[in-house]
Design a protein around this motif. Sequence first.
Motif, mmCIF file in Angstrom:
data_model
loop_
_atom_site.group_PDB
_atom_site.id
_atom_site.type_symbol
_atom_site.label_atom_id
_atom_site.label_comp_id
_atom_site.label_asym_id
_atom_site.label_seq_id
_atom_site.Cartn_x
_atom_site.Cartn_y
_atom_site.Cartn_z
ATOM 1 N N ASN A 159 -4.084 19.840 14.746
ATOM 2 C CA ASN A 159 -4.044 19.610 13.154
ATOM 3 C C ASN A 159 -2.736 18.522 13.127
ATOM 4 N N VAL A 160 -2.582 17.508 13.871
ATOM 5 C CA VAL A 160 -1.824 16.340 13.546
ATOM 6 C C VAL A 160 -2.617 15.143 13.328
ATOM 7 N N LEU A 202 0.856 -1.318 0.015
ATOM 8 C CA LEU A 202 0.114 0.099 -0.040
ATOM 9 C C LEU A 202 0.843 1.145 -0.118
ATOM 10 N N PRO A 203 0.490 2.213 -1.002
ATOM 11 C CA PRO A 203 1.462 3.451 -0.656
ATOM 12 C C PRO A 203 1.244 4.092 0.699
ATOM 13 N N GLU A 204 2.401 4.681 1.173
ATOM 14 C CA GLU A 204 2.385 5.290 2.615
ATOM 15 C C GLU A 204 1.411 6.385 2.559
ATOM 16 N N GLY A 205 0.506 6.211 3.600
ATOM 17 C CA GLY A 205 -0.508 7.643 3.605
ATOM 18 C C GLY A 205 -1.765 7.074 3.002
ATOM 19 N N THR A 206 -2.140 5.653 2.806
ATOM 20 C CA THR A 206 -3.385 5.099 2.433
ATOM 21 C C THR A 206 -4.192 4.895 3.891
ATOM 22 N N ASP A 212 1.682 16.296 10.125
ATOM 23 C CA ASP A 212 0.909 17.390 10.120
ATOM 24 C C ASP A 212 -0.354 17.130 9.206
ATOM 25 N N ALA A 213 -1.326 17.145 9.502
ATOM 26 C CA ALA A 213 -2.598 16.978 8.936
ATOM 27 C C ALA A 213 -2.784 17.670 7.616
ATOM 28 N N THR A 214 -2.103 18.785 7.406
ATOM 29 C CA THR A 214 -2.312 19.610 6.113
ATOM 30 C C THR A 214 -1.439 19.026 5.029
ATOM 31 N N THR A 215 0.062 19.464 5.561
ATOM 32 C CA THR A 215 1.120 19.073 5.047
ATOM 33 C C THR A 215 1.494 17.300 4.635
ATOM 34 N N ASN A 216 1.159 16.764 5.613
ATOM 35 C CA ASN A 216 1.790 15.290 5.763
ATOM 36 C C ASN A 216 3.118 15.153 6.185
ATOM 37 N N GLU A 217 3.684 16.425 6.429
ATOM 38 C CA GLU A 217 5.220 16.565 6.980
ATOM 39 C C GLU A 217 5.267 15.480 8.305
ATOM 40 N N LYS A 218 6.474 14.640 8.386
ATOM 41 C CA LYS A 218 6.453 13.918 9.184
ATOM 42 C C LYS A 218 7.193 14.529 10.566
ATOM 43 N N LEU A 219 6.449 14.275 11.603
ATOM 44 C CA LEU A 219 6.887 14.875 12.908
ATOM 45 C C LEU A 219 7.394 13.722 14.074
ATOM 46 N N ASP A 220 8.135 12.961 13.639
ATOM 47 C CA ASP A 220 8.518 11.787 14.428
ATOM 48 C C ASP A 220 9.783 11.149 14.313
#
Length: 235
Positions: free
Chosen positions: A170-171, A107-111, A203-211
């Motif tokens: 927004n996460v 599965l593509p990441e983010g599915t 991040d819920a808007t940009t999908n930036e990884k914060l981990d």
Amino acid sequence: MNKTKVLYEGKAKIVYETDEPDKLIVYFKDDATAGNGEKKGTIKDKGIINNKMSEFFFKLLKSNGIESHYLETVSEREMAVKSLRMIALEVIVRNVAAGSLAKRLGLPEGTPLNTPVLEYCYKNDELGDPMLNRYHIMALDLARVHELDDIEHISFCVNQLLINLLKSKNVKLIDFKLEFGRDEHDRIVLADEISPDNCRFWDATTNEKLDKDRFRRDMGGVEEAYHEILTRITA
Ligand code: ADP
Ligand code: UDP
């Protein structure tokens, strides 16, 4: 309460016995590992951030009726916890495909997943934490059926509470790993930590990884991401 001797030194934390037999002190290190210990490094101030974030989440859970091992914060890198007999399982809850699940199922990441998925891994570094199901767990006598029922109930409650809290910041909570132990009455209690080391936060808007994926995947901006997610969550 005073530390007496080191009970166990792990990859990210040191666990101390104290002069109170049912209490331990957990010290959060800056050390980071990935790929079952193949990649090693340090993330400046990670120990302080993970201690603070774990305190925040354990308190949030407690105020919503979920007990954990957390007792009190002792210093910026230390918390006092209930001493538990740990169950050698890593309990992973997933809301969105990422990491090993994305690979395993193509599965593509983010599915997004239609329902949350719970997986068990055997906490065993030599074997590389292999995935288990309930039958393996029974066969190895790692936990009983009623204990797994409790573990799953608590894990899904934690998932819902964290999703709700993070939504307001927004996460997105992609997935996370929990550990459990047994207390003196053989009750199942949530243990270990809840931090960017064992959760995926986007991040819920940009999908930036914060981990910790920023460290695992050499993406840069690791320390900034740890600071950013702590500030967002606890602000
Ligand atoms: P690892 O063992 O994976 O390298 P850490 O460096 O995070 O992990 O070490 C912390 C250790 O403490 C883990 O093995 C974890 O299972 C254990 N632990 C966490 N909470 C408790 C508790 N309340 N009582 C006893 N052991 C605990
Ligand atoms: N995880 C963890 N410790 C582990 C393995 C996984 O804390 O030993 C967490 C990880 O941070 C993620 C979730 O469990 O939030 C699912 O991880 P996955 O199986 O995708 O692991 P990967 O192999 O991609 O690290």
